[in-house]
Motif scaffolding. Structure first.
Motif, PDB file in Angstrom:
ATOM      1  N   VAL A  17      38.038  35.493  56.886  1.00  0.00           N
ATOM      2  CA  VAL A  17      37.102  34.445  57.294  1.00  0.00           C
ATOM      3  C   VAL A  17      35.944  34.355  56.296  1.00  0.00           C
ATOM      4  N   ALA A  18      35.396  35.485  55.905  1.00  0.00           N
ATOM      5  CA  ALA A  18      34.295  35.474  54.923  1.00  0.00           C
ATOM      6  C   ALA A  18      34.747  34.875  53.598  1.00  0.00           C
ATOM      7  N   HIS A  19      35.962  35.188  53.188  1.00  0.00           N
ATOM      8  CA  HIS A  19      36.460  34.631  51.931  1.00  0.00           C
ATOM      9  C   HIS A  19      36.643  33.121  52.000  1.00  0.00           C
ATOM     10  N   VAL A  20      37.029  32.598  53.143  1.00  0.00           N
ATOM     11  CA  VAL A  20      37.155  31.140  53.265  1.00  0.00           C
ATOM     12  C   VAL A  20      35.814  30.482  52.961  1.00  0.00           C
ATOM     13  N   VAL A  21      34.744  31.024  53.499  1.00  0.00           N
ATOM     14  CA  VAL A  21      33.413  30.462  53.248  1.00  0.00           C
ATOM     15  C   VAL A  21      33.104  30.503  51.754  1.00  0.00           C
ATOM     16  N   VAL A  22      33.317  31.648  51.136  1.00  0.00           N
ATOM     17  CA  VAL A  22      33.034  31.790  49.709  1.00  0.00           C
ATOM     18  C   VAL A  22      33.981  30.928  48.876  1.00  0.00           C
ATOM     19  N   ASN A  23      35.247  30.856  49.265  1.00  0.00           N
ATOM     20  CA  ASN A  23      36.203  30.001  48.536  1.00  0.00           C
ATOM     21  C   ASN A  23      35.753  28.551  48.535  1.00  0.00           C
ATOM     22  N   ARG A  24      35.163  28.120  49.623  1.00  0.00           N
ATOM     23  CA  ARG A  24      34.674  26.743  49.682  1.00  0.00           C
ATOM     24  C   ARG A  24      33.554  26.506  48.675  1.00  0.00           C
ATOM     25  N   THR A  25      32.710  27.487  48.456  1.00  0.00           N
ATOM     26  CA  THR A  25      31.604  27.299  47.494  1.00  0.00           C
ATOM     27  C   THR A  25      32.124  27.126  46.074  1.00  0.00           C
ATOM     28  N   LYS A  26      33.346  27.555  45.836  1.00  0.00           N
ATOM     29  CA  LYS A  26      33.950  27.464  44.497  1.00  0.00           C
ATOM     30  C   LYS A  26      34.881  26.256  44.359  1.00  0.00           C
ATOM     31  N   VAL A  28      32.344  41.068  50.098  1.00  0.00           N
ATOM     32  CA  VAL A  28      32.870  39.795  49.612  1.00  0.00           C
ATOM     33  C   VAL A  28      31.985  39.235  48.499  1.00  0.00           C
ATOM     34  N   LEU A  29      30.688  39.244  48.705  1.00  0.00           N
ATOM     35  CA  LEU A  29      29.791  38.675  47.698  1.00  0.00           C
ATOM     36  C   LEU A  29      29.703  39.506  46.426  1.00  0.00           C
ATOM     37  N   ASN A  30      30.062  40.766  46.508  1.00  0.00           N
ATOM     38  CA  ASN A  30      30.025  41.636  45.337  1.00  0.00           C
ATOM     39  C   ASN A  30      31.417  41.943  44.789  1.00  0.00           C
ATOM     40  N   ASP A  31      32.398  41.130  45.185  1.00  0.00           N
ATOM     41  CA  ASP A  31      33.777  41.251  44.683  1.00  0.00           C
ATOM     42  C   ASP A  31      34.347  42.653  44.818  1.00  0.00           C
ATOM     43  N   LYS A  32      34.118  43.260  45.974  1.00  0.00           N
ATOM     44  CA  LYS A  32      34.623  44.611  46.231  1.00  0.00           C
ATOM     45  C   LYS A  32      35.975  44.603  46.928  1.00  0.00           C
ATOM     46  N   VAL A  33      36.485  43.421  47.235  1.00  0.00           N
ATOM     47  CA  VAL A  33      37.738  43.318  47.974  1.00  0.00           C
ATOM     48  C   VAL A  33      38.500  42.083  47.519  1.00  0.00           C
ATOM     49  N   GLU A  34      39.813  42.197  47.465  1.00  0.00           N
ATOM     50  CA  GLU A  34      40.656  41.049  47.173  1.00  0.00           C
ATOM     51  C   GLU A  34      40.572  40.072  48.340  1.00  0.00           C
ATOM     52  N   ASP A  35      40.896  38.850  48.068  1.00  0.00           N
ATOM     53  CA  ASP A  35      40.855  37.811  49.088  1.00  0.00           C
ATOM     54  C   ASP A  35      42.121  37.861  49.946  1.00  0.00           C
ATOM     55  N   PRO A  36      42.023  38.368  51.171  1.00  0.00           N
ATOM     56  CA  PRO A  36      43.219  38.419  52.014  1.00  0.00           C
ATOM     57  C   PRO A  36      43.677  37.051  52.498  1.00  0.00           C
ATOM     58  N   SER A  37      42.817  36.023  52.363  1.00  0.00           N
ATOM     59  CA  SER A  37      43.216  34.675  52.788  1.00  0.00           C
ATOM     60  C   SER A  37      44.012  33.954  51.709  1.00  0.00           C
ATOM     61  N   MET A  38      44.175  34.592  50.569  1.00  0.00           N
ATOM     62  CA  MET A  38      44.958  34.048  49.460  1.00  0.00           C
ATOM     63  C   MET A  38      44.430  32.695  48.988  1.00  0.00           C
ATOM     64  N   GLY A  39      43.116  32.572  48.877  1.00  0.00           N
ATOM     65  CA  GLY A  39      42.518  31.349  48.361  1.00  0.00           C
ATOM     66  C   GLY A  39      42.327  30.249  49.384  1.00  0.00           C
ATOM     67  N   SER A  40      42.440  30.565  50.640  1.00  0.00           N
ATOM     68  CA  SER A  40      42.315  29.547  51.690  1.00  0.00           C
ATOM     69  C   SER A  40      40.910  28.957  51.736  1.00  0.00           C
ATOM     70  N   VAL A  41      40.850  27.675  52.108  1.00  0.00           N
ATOM     71  CA  VAL A  41      39.567  27.014  52.316  1.00  0.00           C
ATOM     72  C   VAL A  41      39.452  26.457  53.737  1.00  0.00           C
ATOM     73  N   TYR A  42      40.477  26.670  54.543  1.00  0.00           N
ATOM     74  CA  TYR A  42      40.465  26.247  55.947  1.00  0.00           C
ATOM     75  C   TYR A  42      41.114  27.332  56.798  1.00  0.00           C
ATOM     76  N   TYR A  43      40.713  27.371  58.044  1.00  0.00           N
ATOM     77  CA  TYR A  43      41.373  28.203  59.041  1.00  0.00           C
ATOM     78  C   TYR A  43      41.064  27.630  60.404  1.00  0.00           C
ATOM     79  N   HIS A  44      41.857  28.011  61.369  1.00  0.00           N
ATOM     80  CA  HIS A  44      41.571  27.659  62.758  1.00  0.00           C
ATOM     81  C   HIS A  44      42.200  28.705  63.657  1.00  0.00           C
ATOM     82  N   LYS A  45      41.737  28.730  64.894  1.00  0.00           N
ATOM     83  CA  LYS A  45      42.321  29.636  65.877  1.00  0.00           C
ATOM     84  C   LYS A  45      43.748  29.188  66.172  1.00  0.00           C
TER      85      LYS A  45
END
Length: 177
Positions: free
Chosen positions: A81-90, A135-152
């Motif tokens: 979920v955190a990566h989706v937010v950051v992926n959107r900024t890019k 996430v902000l310090n690039d300490k983990v790979e993106d488990p969402s695989m570059g996702s920019v959307y998600y939903h329940k």
């Protein structure tokens, strides 16, 4: 204990109950004493991550999104979920700051109804601060695989049909554009 998701090759080591210990997420496998060059693997203490995140506006906003969008998910789900937010900024179709991404109309449900949710515990916040830091310090790979959307999984948005399915983690489905 570490868990390993073979689909994306991520080893997750999280110590959330004992903040006096280090909490870290590693990309790949943690180094062994004989295989890692000195200085490559330097875990940051969980308290240091929390303190840093509380002082950084972007991290604090990202942590708030993690608390209200994913605190009931696994560690992997919170990172996704955190990566989706950051992926959107890019991504060119979205604003380039975390604050603007999170304030987009009808994108993150907690913006409208977080006040209805159960009050987060200190453990929820601390975990979210650690996720934000990592996430902000690039300490983990993106488990969402570059996702920019998600939903329940319990909802079926119309837009999902036009997206590329990336993966499901816990109670969320992730998509790439």
């Amino acid at each position: 204990f570490p868990s390993h998701d073979r689909r994306i090759g991520l080893v997750v080591v999280a110590v959330e109950d004992h903040l006096s210990h280090s909490s870290a997420v590693f990309t790949g496998n943690p180094p062994s004493p004989t295989s890692a060059p000195a200085g490559i693997y330097e875990p940051v203490d969980a308290r240091e991550k929390i303190t840093w995140c509380r002082r950084d506006r972007n991290c604090t906003q990202l942590a708030k999104a993690v608390v209200y969008e994913a605190r009931g998910e696994s560690v992997l789900g919170r990172y996704a979920v955190a990566h989706v937010v950051v992926n959107r900024t890019k991504h060119e179709r979205f604003p380039n700051t975390i604050s603007e991404v999170l304030r987009q109309r009808k994108q993150f449900s907690y913006q409208l109804d977080y006040w209805k949710q159960k009050r987060p515990t200190q453990k929820d916040w601390d975990s979210a601060y650690i996720v934000g830091y990592d996430v902000l310090n690039d300490k983990v790979e993106d488990p969402s695989m570059g996702s920019v959307y998600y939903h329940k999984k319990t909802i079926k948005p119309r837009w999902a049909k036009s997206m590329e399915y990336a993966m499901s983690i816990d109670n969320h489905i992730f998509y790439r554009e």
